[in-house]
Design a protein around this motif. Sequence first.
Motif, PDB file in Angstrom:
ATOM      1  N   HIS A  60       6.539  10.745   2.610  1.00 24.43           N
ATOM      2  CA  HIS A  60       6.355  11.048   1.191  1.00 24.43           C
ATOM      3  C   HIS A  60       5.068  11.834   0.908  1.00 24.43           C
ATOM      4  N   GLY A  61       4.379  12.267   1.967  1.00 26.68           N
ATOM      5  CA  GLY A  61       3.174  13.070   1.785  1.00 26.68           C
ATOM      6  C   GLY A  61       2.013  12.327   1.166  1.00 26.68           C
ATOM      7  N   LEU A  62       1.946  11.023   1.361  1.00 23.99           N
ATOM      8  CA  LEU A  62       0.878  10.198   0.791  1.00 23.99           C
ATOM      9  C   LEU A  62      -0.342  10.185   1.715  1.00 23.99           C
ATOM     10  N   SER A  92      -1.305  14.927  10.552  1.00 27.91           N
ATOM     11  CA  SER A  92      -2.496  15.539   9.954  1.00 27.91           C
ATOM     12  C   SER A  92      -3.566  14.515   9.587  1.00 27.91           C
ATOM     13  N   TRP A  93      -3.310  13.251   9.809  1.00 23.01           N
ATOM     14  CA  TRP A  93      -4.245  12.204   9.422  1.00 23.01           C
ATOM     15  C   TRP A  93      -5.476  12.197  10.314  1.00 23.01           C
ATOM     16  N   ALA A 110       0.826  -1.213   0.000  1.00 21.76           N
ATOM     17  CA  ALA A 110       0.000   0.000   0.000  1.00 21.76           C
ATOM     18  C   ALA A 110       0.859   1.261   0.000  1.00 21.76           C
ATOM     19  N   PHE A 111       2.082   1.164   0.443  1.00 24.17           N
ATOM     20  CA  PHE A 111       3.012   2.289   0.328  1.00 24.17           C
ATOM     21  C   PHE A 111       3.564   2.376  -1.095  1.00 24.17           C
ATOM     22  N   SER A 131      -6.792  14.415   4.168  1.00 20.89           N
ATOM     23  CA  SER A 131      -5.541  13.812   4.646  1.00 20.89           C
ATOM     24  C   SER A 131      -5.636  12.301   4.579  1.00 20.89           C
ATOM     25  N   GLY A 132      -4.619  11.662   5.078  1.00 22.35           N
ATOM     26  CA  GLY A 132      -4.661  10.217   5.227  1.00 22.35           C
ATOM     27  C   GLY A 132      -5.702   9.843   6.268  1.00 22.35           C
ATOM     28  N   VAL A 133      -6.198   8.618   6.177  1.00 20.79           N
ATOM     29  CA  VAL A 133      -7.236   8.126   7.085  1.00 20.79           C
ATOM     30  C   VAL A 133      -6.767   6.788   7.645  1.00 20.79           C
TER      31      VAL A 133
END
Length: 194
Positions: free
Chosen positions: A79-81, A126-127, A45-46, A150-152
């Motif tokens: 990586h800001g994903l 920030s997730w 997933a990364f 953002s990411g969850v």
Amino acid sequence: MRENDILIAETGTASMGLGFAQMPSGANFYNQTLWGSIGWATPVAFGAPIASPERRVVLLTSDGAHQFTVQEVSQFARHGLKPVIFVVNNSGYLIERLLCKEPEIAYNEIAPWRYHLLPQAFGCDSWYPARVKTCAEFNRALEEAGRVGSGVYIEIVTDAYAASDLAMKMHLTFRRLYECALIPASDWGGRSSR
């Protein structure tokens, strides 16, 4: 799930309920069952958004497998994903419980973690993290996740034996096999195991 999403489901029971799911247009579903290598989904997933940065990645994993490679979550932040990660917390290796002759054996248990706190520990400040135990809590978490940019990371707490129909059918098949193995060969109507 949205159009063009990439869904990655962990080996074992996490992917068994999704094998027959209808996907939106352009979406892809990836799982790995050939070798039964748990823990592969989080690093995949990364890698997926690195290879396809224009697509959203959704990861469905479970607690036991996630503990193998959870440190990769820090790479998302680095990586800001912004993936959507669901972790099914059923307090152990459910696939092993379903396949094992002795499901309650100690090696099917794992250390209890507070998974919903991991994003912050790994620098994903920030997730949107959540921990849910009911369908209503899950629905609220999904609504909120849809609003944040953002990411969850959602931890889904379930019963230790909550499983898809396919996983339960496999469990029942293995139970029958174990029951047959308890019958002496002399009681098999004269057939020998040789």
